[in-house]
Motif scaffolding. Structure first.
Motif, PDB file in Angstrom:
ATOM      1  N   TRP A 103     -64.550   8.304 -51.251  1.00  0.00           N
ATOM      2  CA  TRP A 103     -65.667   8.105 -50.358  1.00  0.00           C
ATOM      3  C   TRP A 103     -65.982   6.651 -50.052  1.00  0.00           C
ATOM      4  N   ALA A 104     -65.265   5.726 -50.683  1.00  0.00           N
ATOM      5  CA  ALA A 104     -65.589   4.318 -50.474  1.00  0.00           C
ATOM      6  C   ALA A 104     -65.424   3.922 -49.018  1.00  0.00           C
ATOM      7  N   LEU A 105     -64.271   4.233 -48.429  1.00  0.00           N
ATOM      8  CA  LEU A 105     -64.041   3.832 -47.036  1.00  0.00           C
ATOM      9  C   LEU A 105     -65.009   4.510 -46.075  1.00  0.00           C
ATOM     10  N   PRO A 106     -65.248   5.829 -46.193  1.00  0.00           N
ATOM     11  CA  PRO A 106     -66.267   6.437 -45.332  1.00  0.00           C
ATOM     12  C   PRO A 106     -67.640   5.808 -45.532  1.00  0.00           C
ATOM     13  N   ALA A 107     -67.967   5.449 -46.779  1.00  0.00           N
ATOM     14  CA  ALA A 107     -69.266   4.821 -47.002  1.00  0.00           C
ATOM     15  C   ALA A 107     -69.343   3.484 -46.284  1.00  0.00           C
ATOM     16  N   VAL A 108     -68.245   2.730 -46.321  1.00  0.00           N
ATOM     17  CA  VAL A 108     -68.201   1.454 -45.601  1.00  0.00           C
ATOM     18  C   VAL A 108     -68.311   1.709 -44.104  1.00  0.00           C
ATOM     19  N   ALA A 109     -67.612   2.746 -43.628  1.00  0.00           N
ATOM     20  CA  ALA A 109     -67.701   3.092 -42.210  1.00  0.00           C
ATOM     21  C   ALA A 109     -69.130   3.426 -41.836  1.00  0.00           C
ATOM     22  N   ALA A 110     -69.842   4.117 -42.740  1.00  0.00           N
ATOM     23  CA  ALA A 110     -71.226   4.499 -42.455  1.00  0.00           C
ATOM     24  C   ALA A 110     -72.096   3.270 -42.253  1.00  0.00           C
TER      25      ALA A 110
ATOM     26  N   ILE B  12     -69.450  -7.661 -49.948  1.00  0.00           N
ATOM     27  CA  ILE B  12     -70.531  -7.338 -50.866  1.00  0.00           C
ATOM     28  C   ILE B  12     -70.481  -5.881 -51.297  1.00  0.00           C
ATOM     29  N   LEU B  13     -70.195  -4.991 -50.356  1.00  0.00           N
ATOM     30  CA  LEU B  13     -70.261  -3.562 -50.667  1.00  0.00           C
ATOM     31  C   LEU B  13     -69.273  -3.170 -51.760  1.00  0.00           C
ATOM     32  N   THR B  14     -68.027  -3.564 -51.574  1.00  0.00           N
ATOM     33  CA  THR B  14     -67.022  -3.099 -52.524  1.00  0.00           C
ATOM     34  C   THR B  14     -66.078  -4.200 -52.981  1.00  0.00           C
TER      35      THR B  14
ATOM     36  N   GLY C  15     -62.547  -2.926 -53.123  1.00  0.00           N
ATOM     37  CA  GLY C  15     -62.180  -1.834 -54.009  1.00  0.00           C
ATOM     38  C   GLY C  15     -62.819  -0.514 -53.622  1.00  0.00           C
ATOM     39  N   PRO C  16     -62.721   0.526 -54.428  1.00  0.00           N
ATOM     40  CA  PRO C  16     -61.950   0.513 -55.673  1.00  0.00           C
ATOM     41  C   PRO C  16     -60.460   0.437 -55.412  1.00  0.00           C
ATOM     42  N   GLY C  17     -59.768  -0.324 -56.228  1.00  0.00           N
ATOM     43  CA  GLY C  17     -58.343  -0.552 -55.970  1.00  0.00           C
ATOM     44  C   GLY C  17     -58.234  -1.360 -54.702  1.00  0.00           C
ATOM     45  N   SER C  18     -57.555  -0.802 -53.718  1.00  0.00           N
ATOM     46  CA  SER C  18     -57.518  -1.484 -52.423  1.00  0.00           C
ATOM     47  C   SER C  18     -57.916  -0.512 -51.336  1.00  0.00           C
ATOM     48  N   ARG C  19     -58.888   0.367 -51.686  1.00  0.00           N
ATOM     49  CA  ARG C  19     -59.259   1.407 -50.739  1.00  0.00           C
ATOM     50  C   ARG C  19     -60.041   0.881 -49.554  1.00  0.00           C
ATOM     51  N   THR C  20     -60.724  -0.239 -49.742  1.00  0.00           N
ATOM     52  CA  THR C  20     -61.563  -0.710 -48.639  1.00  0.00           C
ATOM     53  C   THR C  20     -61.232  -2.134 -48.240  1.00  0.00           C
ATOM     54  N   ILE C  21     -60.061  -2.609 -48.644  1.00  0.00           N
ATOM     55  CA  ILE C  21     -59.750  -3.970 -48.253  1.00  0.00           C
ATOM     56  C   ILE C  21     -59.389  -3.996 -46.777  1.00  0.00           C
ATOM     57  N   THR C  22     -59.854  -5.042 -46.098  1.00  0.00           N
ATOM     58  CA  THR C  22     -59.544  -5.182 -44.672  1.00  0.00           C
ATOM     59  C   THR C  22     -58.766  -6.482 -44.474  1.00  0.00           C
ATOM     60  N   PRO C  23     -58.116  -6.613 -43.318  1.00  0.00           N
ATOM     61  CA  PRO C  23     -57.303  -7.809 -43.096  1.00  0.00           C
ATOM     62  C   PRO C  23     -58.084  -9.110 -43.281  1.00  0.00           C
ATOM     63  N   ALA C  24     -59.293  -9.166 -42.701  1.00  0.00           N
ATOM     64  CA  ALA C  24     -60.059 -10.405 -42.822  1.00  0.00           C
ATOM     65  C   ALA C  24     -60.422 -10.672 -44.281  1.00  0.00           C
ATOM     66  N   LEU C  25     -60.817  -9.617 -44.981  1.00  0.00           N
ATOM     67  CA  LEU C  25     -61.182  -9.781 -46.384  1.00  0.00           C
ATOM     68  C   LEU C  25     -59.978 -10.200 -47.213  1.00  0.00           C
ATOM     69  N   TYR C  26     -58.844  -9.610 -46.921  1.00  0.00           N
ATOM     70  CA  TYR C  26     -57.636  -9.953 -47.661  1.00  0.00           C
ATOM     71  C   TYR C  26     -57.254 -11.405 -47.414  1.00  0.00           C
ATOM     72  N   SER C  27     -57.341 -11.813 -46.159  1.00  0.00           N
ATOM     73  CA  SER C  27     -57.042 -13.202 -45.828  1.00  0.00           C
ATOM     74  C   SER C  27     -57.982 -14.134 -46.581  1.00  0.00           C
ATOM     75  N   TYR C  28     -59.273 -13.787 -46.568  1.00  0.00           N
ATOM     76  CA  TYR C  28     -60.280 -14.573 -47.263  1.00  0.00           C
ATOM     77  C   TYR C  28     -59.978 -14.657 -48.755  1.00  0.00           C
ATOM     78  N   THR C  29     -59.669 -13.523 -49.370  1.00  0.00           N
ATOM     79  CA  THR C  29     -59.389 -13.487 -50.798  1.00  0.00           C
ATOM     80  C   THR C  29     -58.161 -14.318 -51.139  1.00  0.00           C
ATOM     81  N   LEU C  30     -57.109 -14.177 -50.315  1.00  0.00           N
ATOM     82  CA  LEU C  30     -55.887 -14.940 -50.563  1.00  0.00           C
ATOM     83  C   LEU C  30     -56.166 -16.434 -50.520  1.00  0.00           C
ATOM     84  N   ALA C  31     -56.857 -16.850 -49.455  1.00  0.00           N
ATOM     85  CA  ALA C  31     -57.013 -18.291 -49.262  1.00  0.00           C
ATOM     86  C   ALA C  31     -58.021 -18.899 -50.220  1.00  0.00           C
ATOM     87  N   ILE C  32     -59.152 -18.202 -50.417  1.00  0.00           N
ATOM     88  CA  ILE C  32     -60.221 -18.815 -51.195  1.00  0.00           C
ATOM     89  C   ILE C  32     -60.049 -18.561 -52.688  1.00  0.00           C
TER      90      ILE C  32
END
Lengths: 304, 287
Positions: free
Chosen positions: A157-164, A236-238, A241-258
């Motif tokens: 439900w993580a991704l649907p919750a983020v979608a909500a 902030i929401l997740t 996570g959990p795992g990589s269920r809600t990672i998005t391209p921008a977030l991944y880019s941010y995490t990689l770089a920062i």
């Protein structure tokens, strides 16, 4: 109607008006983006000292990584979940607002409220609102006599919750943007359809939607673009996570770089996302160009 | 039975459209309002000290949580003021730069503008991380990291495409005849712009300004990448509240959230009239 010119045709100095904008955009938008693209073909890192050309290695690494691929599939899923609801719901709300009534302008402004909350603050808010102790969900579940836990920690439900959360923020904005377009639908066409006894769905399809074509496409671009590039609220929401269920391209880019200090790959991911958005943008541009043409007399771009 | 249409000149009242039915409309509107506002009301209740416990509510109405924000983050007032200054300056800069440019672009009759205009919107929704990451390293390299000018200019540039697009859309609705009449009366280009077009466009400028302000106020990525040091902007402060080990209690977070919502909320409320006229797309042509 041609524009009367009282100036000699040699140099149109009114073009200087565009100069500050061009400068600002070039230095702070176009230049960094261009440099970023070049940097993705190297191992450049702002905190490193030596760098070398690596060709497509960064892109390969990003796409070979499971998280990287998950980011794109999550983005697609998120968009597929959120955008249709935002579009249809926004249109429904706008249609409901078509007829004037007491307090309508207040309602219309009230619809902007979710969008006013910054994506980051919305993430904080919904992190708590989804919480089983203090949140809306928890309270509702208690009333139904059920146990509940935050959907944000649930694999399914993580991704649907983020979608909500995205839907909560953007649906009212879409409604707000649709209202003028919906109001511009000529009343006599609607009356005619009513006289003919058309059912509501047909009236919508045949009378209302054709008048909204460009507006629909524009709002659609806005919604797709916002969802594809979502970062702040998901951070902030997740946190992805959990795992990589809600990672998005921008977030991944941010995490990689920062956090990961992997600047080249972070920038490569950012450029992949930019490429995706530009692709969507090209489709949009092709679809609306003629409608807004400044030279085509049928366009609304002042090509009279 | 509906009246049959009569010959021209006879009275015929069109039957009011049966859709959407009044009850359906009320339901949709109520549902929309509830979904939009309930989370905010919930947040307000939490900030005022009321929290759900099982099925009931507990706590007493108090303003302690708002005080708690400053206790938790002593620099909150400074950060609020700084964010206001940065956002306000960036918004004014965007408007100042965009207005003349949009004016010039609105009078262009060429094929390339048909690509530029949608292109501006595409730029506006593009991921800011694509420009933000390289900009961050540029700013570090030139020693401008964390400085006010760099932050303001970057934020102004970020909203410039949207401002250009919106203002051009407004300017297209200003009849060309208006300026040409002024021009025929001998007014210079700049005078025509300032004395004739500007007053007509007041609502458009206000609406664009409010939207740009809200977008700048809510920016997180650019401030983080370009100025992640004191004084922080409010969105960065909220992340700090949350992300690091100083995780916040819900009531205090709710209070901080609502306080940071105030400027945007007040502006939008004050600019209601101008925002009502926000038309995102010019009227469709005859096509």
């Amino acid at each position: 109607m041609t524009h009367l010119s009282l100036r000699p045709r040699s140099f149109d100095w009114t073009w200087l008006a565009v100069l500050p904008a061009v400068l600002l955009l070039s230095v702070f938008l176009l230049l960094p983006v261009g440099l970023g693209l070049l940097a993705t073909f190297t191992s450049y890192d702002p905190f490193g000292t030596v760098w070398q050309l690596v060709g497509l290695a960064n892109y390969q690494a990003v796409l070979a990584n499971a998280d990287g691929r998950a980011a794109f599939s999550n983005a697609a899923l998120l968009t597929a979940l959120a955008v249709p609801v935002e579009l249809a719901g926004g249109l429904a709300l706008a249609l409901a607002l078509r007829r004037p009534f007491r307090g309508r302008s207040l309602v219309r402004i009230g619809l902007l409220a979710p969008w006013l909350v910054s994506p980051l603050a919305a993430g904080v808010m919904w992190h708590f609102l989804d919480d089983s102790q203090v949140g809306i969900l928890g309270w509702a579940a208690a009333w139904l006599g059920r146990q509940s836990s935050s959907p944000l920690a649930d694999l399914r439900w993580a991704l649907p919750a983020v979608a909500a959360v995205e839907i909560w923020r953007m649906l009212p904005l879409a409604a707000f943007l649709f209202v003028p377009g919906v109001q511009a639908v000529p009343q006599d066409e609607l009356d005619y359809a009513a006289v003919l006894g058309c059912p509501p769905w047909t009236v919508l399809r045949v009378v209302v939607l054709p008048h909204l074509r460009v507006l629909l496409l524009t709002v659609l671009l806005l919604l797709i673009g916002t969802t594809l590039t979502a970062l702040d609220s998901i951070l902030i929401l997740t946190g992805g996570g959990p795992g990589s269920r809600t990672i998005t391209p921008a977030l991944y880019s941010y995490t990689l770089a920062i956090n990961g200090h992997n600047w080249p790959q972070g920038t490569a991911m950012a450029w992949l996302l930019l490429g995706l958005v530009l692709l969507v943008g090209m489709v949009y541009t092709g679809a609306v160009r003629r409608q807004w043409s400044s030279t085509d007399p049928r366009g609304a771009g002042d090509g009279r | 039975m509906a009246d049959k249409p009569g010959p021209a000149g006879t009275s015929w009242e069109p039957r009011a459209p049966r859709w959407p039915r009044a009850a359906g409309r009320v339901a949709v509107l109520t549902g929309g309002l509830v979904v939009s506002l309930l989370p905010l009301v919930w947040t307000l209740l939490a900030a005022l000290g009321l929290q759900p416990a099982g099925r009931d509510w507990r706590g007493t109405l108090t303003f302690d949580n708002f005080v708690g924000v400053v206790v938790f983050e002593p620099a909150f007032g400074v950060e609020f003021a700084y964010t206001l200054v940065v956002t306000g300056t960036a918004t004014l800069l965007t408007l100042l730069v965009a207005f003349p440019a949009a004016y010039r672009l609105a009078r262009v009759r060429a094929a390339w503008i048909d690509w530029l205009t949608p292109g501006l919107l595409v730029l506006a929704v593009s991921p800011s991380i694509a420009s933000g990451l390289p900009l961050s390293s540029l700013v570090r390299a030139t020693g401008l990291y964390g400085t006010f000018p760099a932050l303001v200019l970057a934020c102004a540039a970020a909203q410039l495409p949207l401002a250009l697009w919106l203002l051009r859309s407004y300017l297209l609705r200003v009849p060309v005849e208006l300026e040409e009449a002024a021009r025929l009366d001998g007014a210079a280009w700049l005078t025509a712009l300032l004395r004739v077009v500007l007053p007509v466009l007041r609502d458009g400028l206000v609406a664009t300004g409010v939207l740009v302000f809200v977008l700048d106020w809510n920016l997180y990525l650019l401030p983080t990448l370009l100025a992640d040091r004191a004084p922080h902007l409010l969105t960065v402060v909220m992340r700090d509240f949350f992300a690091f080990e100083r995780e916040l209690e819900w009531p205090t977070a709710a209070a901080a959230l609502l306080v940071s919502l105030l400027p945007a909320g007040l502006l939008v409320f004050g600019a209601q009239r101008a925002l009502e006229g926000l038309v995102v797309v010019p009227e469709e042509g005859a096509g």
